[in-house]
Write a protein that holds these residues in place. Sequence first.
Motif, PDB file in Angstrom:
ATOM      1  N   VAL A  58      18.760   7.477   0.419  1.00  0.00           N
ATOM      2  CA  VAL A  58      18.971   6.059   0.700  1.00  0.00           C
ATOM      3  C   VAL A  58      17.668   5.472   1.225  1.00  0.00           C
ATOM      4  CG1 VAL A  58      20.269   4.370   2.044  1.00  0.00           C
ATOM      5  CG2 VAL A  58      21.401   6.455   1.244  1.00  0.00           C
ATOM      6  N   HIS A  59      17.188   4.438   0.572  1.00  0.00           N
ATOM      7  CA  HIS A  59      15.934   3.811   0.975  1.00  0.00           C
ATOM      8  C   HIS A  59      16.172   2.914   2.179  1.00  0.00           C
ATOM      9  CE1 HIS A  59      12.524   0.780  -0.016  1.00  0.00           C
ATOM     10  NE2 HIS A  59      12.115   1.686   0.853  1.00  0.00           N
ATOM     11  N   VAL A  60      15.486   3.215   3.314  1.00  0.00           N
ATOM     12  CA  VAL A  60      15.733   2.474   4.551  1.00  0.00           C
ATOM     13  C   VAL A  60      14.474   1.845   5.136  1.00  0.00           C
ATOM     14  CG1 VAL A  60      17.805   3.739   5.188  1.00  0.00           C
ATOM     15  CG2 VAL A  60      15.566   4.639   5.861  1.00  0.00           C
ATOM     16  N   GLY A  61      13.322   2.051   4.507  1.00  0.00           N
ATOM     17  CA  GLY A  61      12.126   1.453   5.080  1.00  0.00           C
ATOM     18  C   GLY A  61      10.862   1.875   4.367  1.00  0.00           C
ATOM     19  N   TRP A  62       9.728   1.600   5.043  1.00  0.00           N
ATOM     20  CA  TRP A  62       8.420   1.834   4.449  1.00  0.00           C
ATOM     21  C   TRP A  62       7.441   2.368   5.491  1.00  0.00           C
ATOM     22  CZ3 TRP A  62       8.325   0.945  -0.683  1.00  0.00           C
ATOM     23  CH2 TRP A  62       9.256   0.031  -1.223  1.00  0.00           C
ATOM     24  N   LYS A  63       6.434   3.059   5.020  1.00  0.00           N
ATOM     25  CA  LYS A  63       5.243   3.317   5.810  1.00  0.00           C
ATOM     26  C   LYS A  63       4.077   2.636   5.108  1.00  0.00           C
ATOM     27  CE  LYS A  63       2.845   7.085   5.730  1.00  0.00           C
ATOM     28  NZ  LYS A  63       2.386   8.473   5.932  1.00  0.00           N
ATOM     29  N   VAL A  64       3.062   2.297   5.873  1.00  0.00           N
ATOM     30  CA  VAL A  64       1.859   1.719   5.290  1.00  0.00           C
ATOM     31  C   VAL A  64       0.683   2.601   5.676  1.00  0.00           C
ATOM     32  CG1 VAL A  64       1.732   0.079   7.211  1.00  0.00           C
ATOM     33  CG2 VAL A  64       0.324  -0.296   5.209  1.00  0.00           C
ATOM     34  N   GLY A  65      -0.111   2.957   4.686  1.00  0.00           N
ATOM     35  CA  GLY A  65      -1.237   3.850   4.908  1.00  0.00           C
ATOM     36  C   GLY A  65      -2.568   3.125   4.920  1.00  0.00           C
ATOM     37  N   LEU A  66      -3.616   3.870   5.252  1.00  0.00           N
ATOM     38  CA  LEU A  66      -4.989   3.359   5.312  1.00  0.00           C
ATOM     39  C   LEU A  66      -5.083   2.148   6.234  1.00  0.00           C
ATOM     40  CD1 LEU A  66      -6.140   3.726   1.585  1.00  0.00           C
ATOM     41  CD2 LEU A  66      -6.327   5.372   3.461  1.00  0.00           C
ATOM     42  N   THR A  67      -4.577   2.316   7.446  1.00  0.00           N
ATOM     43  CA  THR A  67      -4.534   1.200   8.397  1.00  0.00           C
ATOM     44  C   THR A  67      -5.647   1.278   9.439  1.00  0.00           C
ATOM     45  OG1 THR A  67      -2.901   2.400   9.724  1.00  0.00           O
ATOM     46  CG2 THR A  67      -2.064   0.807   8.121  1.00  0.00           C
TER      47      THR A  67
END
Length: 259
Positions: A58-67
């Motif tokens: 179940v898709h519940v969110g995101w991560k963001v890389g190269l921050t």
Amino acid sequence: MTPPQQLNPDQLAAADALTAYFADGGEAPVEAFADLGFEDGLAIQCEMQQRAVASGAVHVGWKVGLTSDRARTTVGIDDRPFGHVNRVLASPADLPSAEIRKVSIEPEMCFVIGERIAGDDVDPASVPARIAQVCAGYEVNEARVAVGGNLAMLVADNLTNWAIVRGSGVDAPPASELDHCVVTVSCDGEEQFSCTAADEVDNPYLSIARLAATLHRHGMALEPGQSVITGAYARFRAEPGQRWVTSYSGIGDVEATIS
């Protein structure tokens, strides 16, 4: 849910090779990714997510890389890859080491989306009004495949995400308050690390705006109720029996025990 995308033959072959590797083990499919790049990795990740959802995820969110500038300089890309998050655990969380290969944890702020954030030109100043809550958080990472510097494979493998642990939180504060937040990490009662947020990563509202732009290229957006983590302040290999607690000044605490 991530919309289906039409992969080209090389991308599809790499997705199939990665799927087979996860199912059967053996040698990592390095050759299948040898000539692929950043955008290929994102497209393949979306395909891998579709397969995971078909198997019950179940898709519940995101991560963001190269921050951070440091991370972007290392790979030579001024962009923000996404990672699909399929688990959000409440703090205090139990992390079963037997189910997570070479588990590591990263202290990261966690943002709960209140209003849809979409488009390739989102103003970072508009982001706080669309955030329902800012929480203390961890990213839980799993070493599923040794990527050996292969950025396409790293991105395709969901940037190693296994879960988010979400702790206590507050209404979205101004950007400057997030920059001045002090993050203090302890293991078994002993301090391991402390920093001021802006010394390690970009302002999270900027990262969320940049994430929205990357998602937009792939026909997606940040949706209400999703949780988003916006960059690691540090990374720690976690061992069974350890109890990790991290405090975010003005925001809250998060806790995880490795079982």
